[in-house]
Enzyme design. Structure first.
Site, PDB file in Angstrom:
ATOM      1  CD  GLU A  43      87.079   3.999  35.623  1.00  0.00           C
ATOM      2  OE1 GLU A  43      88.124   3.594  36.116  1.00  0.00           O
ATOM      3  OE2 GLU A  43      86.192   4.563  36.290  1.00  0.00           O
ATOM      4  CG  HIS A  85      92.648   9.605  38.967  1.00  0.00           C
ATOM      5  ND1 HIS A  85      92.113   9.326  37.722  1.00  0.00           N
ATOM      6  CD2 HIS A  85      91.726   9.195  39.863  1.00  0.00           C
ATOM      7  CE1 HIS A  85      90.926   8.774  37.872  1.00  0.00           C
ATOM      8  NE2 HIS A  85      90.661   8.685  39.165  1.00  0.00           N
ATOM      9  CG  ASP A  86      92.154   5.408  39.147  1.00  0.00           C
ATOM     10  OD1 ASP A  86      92.114   5.983  40.256  1.00  0.00           O
ATOM     11  OD2 ASP A  86      91.178   5.323  38.390  1.00  0.00           O
ATOM     12  CG  ASP A 127      85.224  12.016  37.129  1.00  0.00           C
ATOM     13  OD1 ASP A 127      84.434  11.058  37.096  1.00  0.00           O
ATOM     14  OD2 ASP A 127      86.462  11.887  37.115  1.00  0.00           O
ATOM     15  CG  ASP A 162      84.029   6.666  38.860  1.00  0.00           C
ATOM     16  OD1 ASP A 162      85.241   6.793  38.636  1.00  0.00           O
ATOM     17  OD2 ASP A 162      83.577   6.009  39.831  1.00  0.00           O
TER      18      ASP A 162
HETATM   19  C1  GLC Z   1      87.202   4.934  39.248  1.00  0.00           C
HETATM   20  C2  GLC Z   1      88.088   6.107  39.581  1.00  0.00           C
HETATM   21  C3  GLC Z   1      88.833   5.802  40.836  1.00  0.00           C
HETATM   22  C4  GLC Z   1      87.843   5.577  41.945  1.00  0.00           C
HETATM   23  C5  GLC Z   1      86.826   4.512  41.580  1.00  0.00           C
HETATM   24  C6  GLC Z   1      85.653   4.550  42.491  1.00  0.00           C
HETATM   25  O1  GLC Z   1      87.928   3.811  38.924  1.00  0.00           O
HETATM   26  O2  GLC Z   1      88.918   6.403  38.501  1.00  0.00           O
HETATM   27  O3  GLC Z   1      89.720   6.828  41.186  1.00  0.00           O
HETATM   28  O4  GLC Z   1      88.512   5.193  43.114  1.00  0.00           O
HETATM   29  O5  GLC Z   1      86.318   4.690  40.286  1.00  0.00           O
HETATM   30  O6  GLC Z   1      84.858   5.675  42.251  1.00  0.00           O
END
Ligand code: GLC
Length: 512
Positions: free
Chosen positions: A261, A322-323, A105, A206
């Site tokens: 993402e 995980h979110d 990641d 990310d």
């Molecule tokens: C992404 C991650 C999340 C994190 C955010 C800030 O959305 O998946 O877990 O809190 O970025 O890095």
């Protein structure tokens, strides 16, 4: 990649199934109640047996853990809570020995406020790295613009030392890097090379869509109120930055991959982040995380993805991460629905991303107020994975950093391995079926007509053909015209195909 720098027709990641590991919650070996890299290594055989192709590991870098690792203070070292750099090397090698690829990641939009770059940046207005972050004077009535942060509050924090504000789209402990500064670009490319040199097969990026910013940082329309930037930020400056990242990744042999993402809600907007096959290799499609459990909604979703992404942009599918609340919990805890959803995930056209524990049918943990630790309220889906039946579930402590998910005595890796009817064995059967069928792993998709309450689609590659039927109904349904087909996998069990779908059942059919 071939030698001309073009994507080959079928790079490995198009046919692969990815598996997300949230390292804090996978397995602890050190006894501190938090998972670690050695824990992952010790379960690679389990993952190989399950039948996935690659793991993506959420951040394990040095971090003060304000956002549990998404606030990085050293991109090129492992946080002691997870182990050492040697452990990371051992993990990459051990995964490769088992034919598993490894994605790490990479968090490019922000660092931790304890990262030496930010420590320097905040030290004075003429610091070498002052411009590596966004420092601005405030306006009369407060911060430099009207942006709001993801976990609440303004996206700006005032720093007394230099009497300016710094930008953070997430927590104040996560200052945004200024990708408009070529030194930041070079330093972050070096981070990619650091991990590529260590042998990783790619990166999950990310919030990839946030890195390009207009240096004027203009207000967002007042009508958007306190909406944070994540779902709306769509700046053209991001695209050349992604092309630069892609060039670094593609300069390595072995079809290294990026999956980004891009948290926008319109598939057509996400499409742009694939570029002309020169930006992200894949972008997450988060729509299935919120789609209603009806045949009509899923049909529309699949058709939207097919229409909007077109030929050049390979889709992705995901049910849990995980979110977000785990899908079984979202589906009302109903195991039959969770089983049918697994069939969807693993038979749609595109690369599926599983989240650790979904193969065990896990639900979110019920986390009492006093044990909640996440600033975003995402503790439930981050509950530890139960490996064995007994108390402690294979962890060296009875009570890890978060409470166990429900039914851990039944939904654990040991019990499910011994039960041929378990969720684990359904995932295994689907993964075997997918691997053996070019139609499922690489073929085209055609959504066909179907009776009310049922979604039907066909996957085809050359002579290889599969038909998938998914019932969203709470009662048994007859499906006409299914002679000549035999069931490869039934989410409700192993019975032969009889032209009848059980409530919320999905079936993968192949020509007899
Ligand atoms: C992404 C991650 C999340 C994190 C955010 C800030 O959305 O998946 O877990 O809190 O970025 O890095």
């Amino acid at each position: 990649m071939n030698r001309d720098g073009e994507e080959t027709a079928s790079p490995w990641w198009r046919g692969a199934v990815m598996y997300q590991i949230y390292p804090r919650s996978f397995l602890d070996t050190s006894g501190d109640g938090v998972g670690d890299l050695s824990g992952i290594i010790s379960r690679l055989d389990y993952l190989a047996r399950l039948g996935i192709d690659a793991i993506w590991i959420s951040p394990f870098y040095r971090s003060p853990m304000a956002d549990f690792g998404y606030d990085v203070s050293d991109y090129c070292d492992v946080d002691p809570i997870f182990g050492t750099l040697d452990d990371a090397d051992r993990l990459i090698a051990a995964a490769h020995d088992r034919g598993l690829r490894v994605l790490v990641d990479w968090v490019p939009n922000h660092t931790s406020d304890r990262h030496p770059w930010f420590v320097d940046s905040r030290s004075s207005r003429d610091a070498t790295r002052r411009d590596w972050y966004f420092w601005r004077d405030g306006r009369e009535d407060g911060p430099p613009n009207n942006w709001w942060a993801v976990f609440g509050g303004r996206a700006w924090t005032y720093d007394d030392r230099t009497s300016q504000w710094y930008l953070h789209l997430f927590l104040p402990q996560q200052p945004d890097l200024n990708w408009g500064n070529p030194d930041v670009v070079a330093a972050m490319h070096d981070v990619l090379r650091f991990w590529l040199d260590r042998g990783v097969d790619g990166f999950r990026i990310d919030v990839a869509h946030l890195i390009g910013k207009d240096p004027a940082l203009p207000d967002q329309p007042a009508a958007l109120g306190q909406l944070d930037r994540v779902g709306i930020h769509n700046d053209p400056r991001t695209h050349p930055l992604l092309r630069g990242i892609r060039r670094v990744v593609d300069s390595y042999p072995g079809e290294r991959v990026t999956v980004g993402e891009v948290n926008l809600h319109e598939t057509s907007a996400i499409r742009a982040y694939y570029g002309q096959r020169d930006e992200l290799h894949m972008a997450f499609n988060f729509l299935p995380l919120t789609v209603e459990w009806t045949a009509a909604a899923w049909r529309e979703l699949i058709e939207t993805v097919e229409r909007e992404l077109g030929e050049g942009a390979w889709p992705t599918w995901v049910l849990s991460n995980h979110d977000t609340q785990r899908h079984r919990t979202r589906l009302g805890g109903d195991e039959r629905r969770a089983r049918a959803a697994a069939v969807l995930l693993l038979t749609l056209r595109g690369t599926p991303f599983m989240y650790q524990g979904e193969e065990l049918g896990l639900e979110d943990a019920d986390v009492p107020e006093e044990r909640r630790v996440d600033p975003g309220g995402r503790d439930g889906c981050r509950a530890p994975i139960p490996w064995t039946r007994e108390q402690g579930h294979g962890w060296p402590v009875e009570d890890p950093w978060l409470p166990w998910p429900p039914e851990a005595g039944r939904c654990n890796a040991e019990a499910e391995r011994d039960d041929p009817g378990s969720m684990f064995h359904l995932y295994r059967a689907l993964l075997i079926e997918r691997r053996s069928s070019p139609a499922l792993s690489q073929g085209g998709i055609r959504v066909g007509p179907s009776p009310e309450g049922i979604l039907a689609y066909e996957r085809r590659a050359g002579d290889d053909l599969r038909r998938v039927l998914v019932s969203f109904a709470d009662r048994q349904l007859d499906v006409p015209l299914q002679q000549g087909w035999t069931a490869s996998v039934r989410s409700a069990g192993v019975a032969p195909w009889d032209g009848r779908l059980q409530p919320n059942e999905a079936v993968v059919l192949r020509p007899r």
